[in-house]
Design a protein around this motif. Structure first.
Motif, short mmCIF file in Angstrom:
data_model
loop_
_atom_site.label_atom_id
_atom_site.label_comp_id
_atom_site.label_asym_id
_atom_site.label_seq_id
_atom_site.Cartn_x
_atom_site.Cartn_y
_atom_site.Cartn_z
N VAL B 47 6.59 -9.53 -40.87
CA VAL B 47 6.32 -8.21 -40.09
C VAL B 47 5.66 -7.68 -40.41
CG1 VAL B 47 7.16 -6.74 -38.22
CG2 VAL B 47 8.80 -9.09 -38.76
N ALA B 51 4.62 -7.02 -36.06
CA ALA B 51 4.70 -8.13 -35.55
C ALA B 51 4.43 -8.72 -36.03
CB ALA B 51 3.18 -8.08 -34.43
N PRO B 52 4.69 -10.16 -35.86
CA PRO B 52 4.38 -11.01 -37.08
C PRO B 52 2.97 -11.41 -37.38
CG PRO B 52 4.68 -12.05 -35.32
CD PRO B 52 4.96 -10.57 -34.62
N LEU B 53 3.26 -12.23 -39.03
CA LEU B 53 1.90 -12.78 -39.31
C LEU B 53 2.07 -13.44 -39.98
CD1 LEU B 53 -0.83 -11.99 -40.19
CD2 LEU B 53 -0.41 -10.52 -42.61
#
Lengths: 231, 231
Positions: B47, B51-53
């Motif tokens: 995160v 936001a997820p990566l």
């Protein structure tokens, strides 16, 4: 799939700008589309209770939109609607053997999409997305098999991810060895690429299919073909 | 890789309990190890700014620990140290063609690991992890190629993920069609599996290798082999 020019460049934001190994970044939409279209499965990342959750899923690209689907009961899909998500498609093309362990690498194509998924509610878009996802997985199946009925359609959630914020990274070619290692290795230390090839095998009929049932062309013609090859 | 009995069962927490399609969940550590050992690349989810990566990376399993590495400058690795991460390895074994679009599926093996990565600081563990990651990618290369020097070692961050919180999901076999579709389809609607096979191609020597340099056994013997096959 077709694209409509003029196409905006990729990487319009800080997080979709490739930081490491800039020489591997590709910044045109054609390359993004090529990777997404060549892949079969992507990995959807969402944040659940503050922690990332990464799950594989089928998908399809329609123009500048990427669709994923899943059960309406799947937590990863529920959590990712209207919250930031990341969708990554990776194709591994080979292992790069270098003179040094440090420069060992992979040849690959990778697309990373950042988006806040939109739940597809419009019935026509929902059906078109399911058709595209089915055809991406199994070209020819949308027309050959029974289409979703009302109950099945209602049980299938579809998320749409806009492709405006995305990046592509591609590595090809031989290792990038240090000059000292090339000189020292001579012909005793091997360097090069061992390609990895994915291809479709022979169709395996379902046991409940009548004996001798013909394999239709859309399945038969896929057998033996390379899957996910670079265009 | 060896494991030491007695092994705890998988899925000790709510989030690593497979919710959808429970019949596909596998709950023993041998299955987890098999998937992790068969895969070549995994997808690390972290995160970043909420936001997820999700990025692909090589890895290796050593007992009940999974190691990933990357440049000390890579944001995904910096962000994932001491914060929750998810590491997913997926092998796609085939496309499942059903009589209905709804029951189209994939045969696959997937391992999902939840962990708060630990930065490996101990020099001996750091070197052992790099050896394991190199050997997982390119068996035989750790001894054949030059090992990392002090500068290269310092430039390579290694993260350790404990395998205690993990799940495995496997799908095999023919489609799970509705009885009405089996009856209605007869021999006119094909159903079955089209297997997907990944195999190693022929070695491609680096252009800066002297002509006639021999291909060592650890590379030569891999060519033509199936990659990531189920045991």
């Amino acid at each position: 799939m077709t694209t409509s020019p003029p196409l905006p460049p990729l990487s319009p934001t800080a997080r979709s700008t490739v930081r490491r190994g800039d020489r591997r970044a590709v910044t045109d939409r054609t390359a993004l589309h090529a990777v997404l279209d060549a892949g079969l499965v992507g990995h959807l990342g969402v944040v659940v209770d503050g922690a990332p959750l990464v799950l594989p899923t089928g998908y399809a690209r329609v123009g500048e939109v990427l669709y994923v689907h899943g059960s309406t009961g799947a937590r990863s899909l529920r959590e990712s609607a209207a919250a930031p998500a990341c969708f990554t498609v990776t194709l591994v093309d080979g292992v790069v053997y270098a003179r040094s362990a440090f420069h060992h690498s992979m040849n690959y194509r990778c697309a990373v999409v950042h988006a806040v998924p939109r739940v597809v509610a419009d019935p026509a878009e929902h059906e078109a997305a399911l058709a595209a996802i089915t055809e991406h997985l199994a070209p020819g199946s949308w027309d050959h098999s029974r289409r979703p009925d009302r109950r099945e359609g209602a049980a299938t959630a579809v998320l749409a991810l806009d492709l405006s914020e995305a990046s592509v990274k591609v590595r090809t070619g031989p290792p990038g060895d240090e000059e000292r290692d090339v000189a020292a290795g001579g012909d005793a230390v091997w360097a090069g690429v061992l390609p990895l090839r994915t291809s479709w095998g022979e169709p395996e009929p379902s046991p409940d299919l009548p004996a001798g049932a013909p394999v239709p062309a859309h399945v038969r013609d896929r057998a033996g073909q390379v899957a996910g090859a670079a265009p």
